[in-house]
Write an enzyme that holds these catalytic residues in place. Structure first.
Site, PDB file in Angstrom:
ATOM      1  N   SER A  19      13.683 -55.247 -17.150  1.00 16.07           N
ATOM      2  CA  SER A  19      13.736 -53.585 -17.300  1.00 16.07           C
ATOM      3  C   SER A  19      13.393 -53.336 -18.698  1.00 16.07           C
ATOM      4  O   SER A  19      13.597 -53.998 -19.629  1.00 16.07           O
ATOM      5  CB  SER A  19      14.984 -53.054 -16.888  1.00 16.07           C
ATOM      6  OG  SER A  19      16.015 -53.390 -17.703  1.00 16.07           O
ATOM      7  N   ARG A  78      20.389 -41.423 -26.409  1.00 11.60           N
ATOM      8  CA  ARG A  78      20.850 -40.859 -25.284  1.00 11.60           C
ATOM      9  C   ARG A  78      21.534 -39.399 -26.002  1.00 11.60           C
ATOM     10  O   ARG A  78      21.641 -38.525 -25.138  1.00 11.60           O
ATOM     11  CB  ARG A  78      22.015 -41.765 -24.930  1.00 11.60           C
ATOM     12  CG  ARG A  78      21.327 -43.014 -24.302  1.00 11.60           C
ATOM     13  CD  ARG A  78      20.163 -42.753 -23.373  1.00 11.60           C
ATOM     14  NE  ARG A  78      19.633 -43.893 -22.611  1.00 11.60           N
ATOM     15  CZ  ARG A  78      18.251 -44.038 -22.513  1.00 11.60           C
ATOM     16  NH1 ARG A  78      17.358 -43.301 -23.091  1.00 11.60           N
ATOM     17  NH2 ARG A  78      17.727 -45.013 -21.859  1.00 11.60           N
ATOM     18  N   ASP A 114      24.446 -46.693 -20.603  1.00 12.03           N
ATOM     19  CA  ASP A 114      23.974 -45.292 -20.772  1.00 12.03           C
ATOM     20  C   ASP A 114      24.525 -44.478 -19.681  1.00 12.03           C
ATOM     21  O   ASP A 114      24.530 -42.995 -20.344  1.00 12.03           O
ATOM     22  CB  ASP A 114      22.366 -45.480 -20.335  1.00 12.03           C
ATOM     23  CG  ASP A 114      21.447 -46.170 -21.293  1.00 12.03           C
ATOM     24  OD1 ASP A 114      21.836 -46.063 -22.423  1.00 12.03           O
ATOM     25  OD2 ASP A 114      20.275 -46.392 -21.055  1.00 12.03           O
ATOM     26  N   ASP A 118      12.679 -44.740  -9.790  1.00 12.45           N
ATOM     27  CA  ASP A 118      14.015 -44.386  -9.552  1.00 12.45           C
ATOM     28  C   ASP A 118      14.370 -42.806  -9.815  1.00 12.45           C
ATOM     29  O   ASP A 118      15.056 -42.143  -8.722  1.00 12.45           O
ATOM     30  CB  ASP A 118      15.026 -45.114 -10.670  1.00 12.45           C
ATOM     31  CG  ASP A 118      15.105 -46.566 -10.351  1.00 12.45           C
ATOM     32  OD1 ASP A 118      13.941 -47.109  -9.807  1.00 12.45           O
ATOM     33  OD2 ASP A 118      16.196 -47.131 -10.814  1.00 12.45           O
TER      34      ASP A 118
END
Length: 419
Positions: A183, A98, A127, A19
């Site tokens: 994922s 994050r 996210d 990605d």
């Protein structure tokens, strides 16, 4: 914002995967100069290979930053002090990582004079919020490019097959291992699994999915007995009584507890949670070290902290967990709550002895120089300074409101129903 480039410089949070590799090339296609930033927060990654890949795809610069120590000290330890759990179960492994990553991304953007930052987060998840709130809080004038929210991107790449075709057309190396049917996000604190076949909440996770923890059924029959020492609520030492291994640095303590917890299958949860944007999602998590530390910290805190202070702190912990989950680490309210929680830990000091075995953590004992536990006062064999007669008045005073409530209920129940 639009993806149309204007020759500006963008710092891309780059993972080396399909990605973000496609996003890197696409950003260049739009006219941007791309600086790739890879954060090492403990994931199993060949960072040198990822660096070379980003360079080969046209990144003008590539920064690989080791954030593991600061991740533990500045993000994980405050969560340990808070006993942080979102919706009582999720230990916030992704949510804590994050702001750590985005803070460094902003630092690089400022240093390099970049007015844009970009990421590969989807438009349905948490996210995107965590990355962007951090960026806006620390770099108010920044412009954010979120490709998966741009029609010109998501209409062009409607599935993974489109990304594969784009990669082939642009010389982007394709993954050599088959794509998992879910994922995965990994860091030093945890591995999370979602999407794909896991979107069916009835389906049990495949046994071979877990990478960080042993199946508890197959875990060793003999436990590991650990002693964990805390000062001001923070772990400062771990010692394994079974084999004498000891560690006293933040990263070494956390890494070792991951090893021990993982060996014994500790820290697996399968939950449905509420995302900030309003939808429920199913997530499966492996968080071994934090699960061990939660049990130990809860115990030493109960041993050393005043009862009423602890009640207030539990409310603050709930606030903190929601703030972190929702992406507000760098908000004034989260800073305030973190400071309050930190102050509450002033006397949280001592050692907790525990056993790690077959998916569970069992507290065996504790000791502290700052304990509020008074053995003489609580003993059934020694009267001490406590006069049992006083309990009668204490009980009677506390019963007054119960008696008055019952009096009112009896009165109301005796009245005939109104017509």
């Amino acid at each position: 914002m639009s993806g149309k480039g204007n020759g500006g410089t963008v710092v891309l949070a780059y993972s080396g995967g399909l990605d973000t590799s496609c996003i890197l090339v696409w950003l260049k296609e739009q006219g941007y100069e791309v600086i790739a930033f890879l954060a090492n927060i403990g994931q199993d990654e060949d960072f040198e290979a990822a660096r070379k890949k980003a360079e080969s795809l046209g990144a003008s610069k590539v920064f690989v930053e080791d954030l593991r120590e600061e991740f533990v000290r500045e993000f994980v330890w405050p969560a340990v002090c808070a006993n942080a759990r979102y919706e009582s179960r999720y230990l916030l492994g992704t949510a804590l990582a994050r702001p750590c990553i985005a803070r460094r991304q902003v630092l690089i953007a400022r240093r390099e004079g970049a007015t844009y930052v970009s990421h590969g987060a989807t438009g349905k998840g948490n996210d995107q919020i965590r990355f962007e709130l951090t960026c806006y809080a620390l770099y108010p004038g920044v412009k954010i490019i979120a490709p998966w929210r741009l029609p010109e991107f998501f209409n062009r790449f409607q599935g993974r097959n489109d990304l594969f075709e784009y990669a082939k057309e642009n010389g982007i190396p394709l993954p050599v291992t088959p794509k998992s049917p879910w994922s995965m996000d990994a860091n030093l604190m945890h591995i999370s699994y979602e999407s794909g076949i896991l979107e069916n909440p009835k389906m049990a996770a495949p046994p071979d999915m877990y990478l960080m923890t042993q199946d508890p059924v197959k875990a060793p029959d003999s436990p590991d007995v650990l002693e964990i020492e805390f000062k001001k609520g923070v772990p400062v030492r771990v010692c394994n009584e079974t084999d004498g291994v000891a560690h006293d640095s933040a990263l070494a303590i956390f890494t070792y507890l991951n090893e021990i917890g993982g060996k014994h299958g500790v820290g697996r949860i399968d939950i449905v949670e509420n995302r900030f944007i309003g939808m429920k999602s199913r997530g499966i998590y492996e968080t071994p070290a934090s699960t061990v530390l939660l049990a130990a910290h809860l115990d030493i805190e109960a041993f050393t902290m005043d009862r009423e202070l602890r009640k207030i702190k539990e409310v603050l912990s709930l606030n903190f967990s929601e703030q972190v989950y929702n992406g507000f680490w760098f908000s004034p309210e989260c800073e305030f709550v973190r400071n309050c929680i930190s102050h509450s830990q002033d006397n949280v000091e001592g050692c907790v002895r525990l056993s790690v075995s077959k998916g569970h953590v069992y507290v065996l004992g504790r000791h502290s120089p700052l304990s509020l536990y008074n053995e003489q006062l609580v003993s059934m064999n020694v009267q001490g300074d406590y006069d049992p007669v006083d309990a009668a008045g204490f009980i009677k005073i506390n019963s007054l409101r119960l008696q008055e409530y019952r009096r009112l209920r009896t009165k109301l129940e005796s009245q005939p129903p109104s017509v």
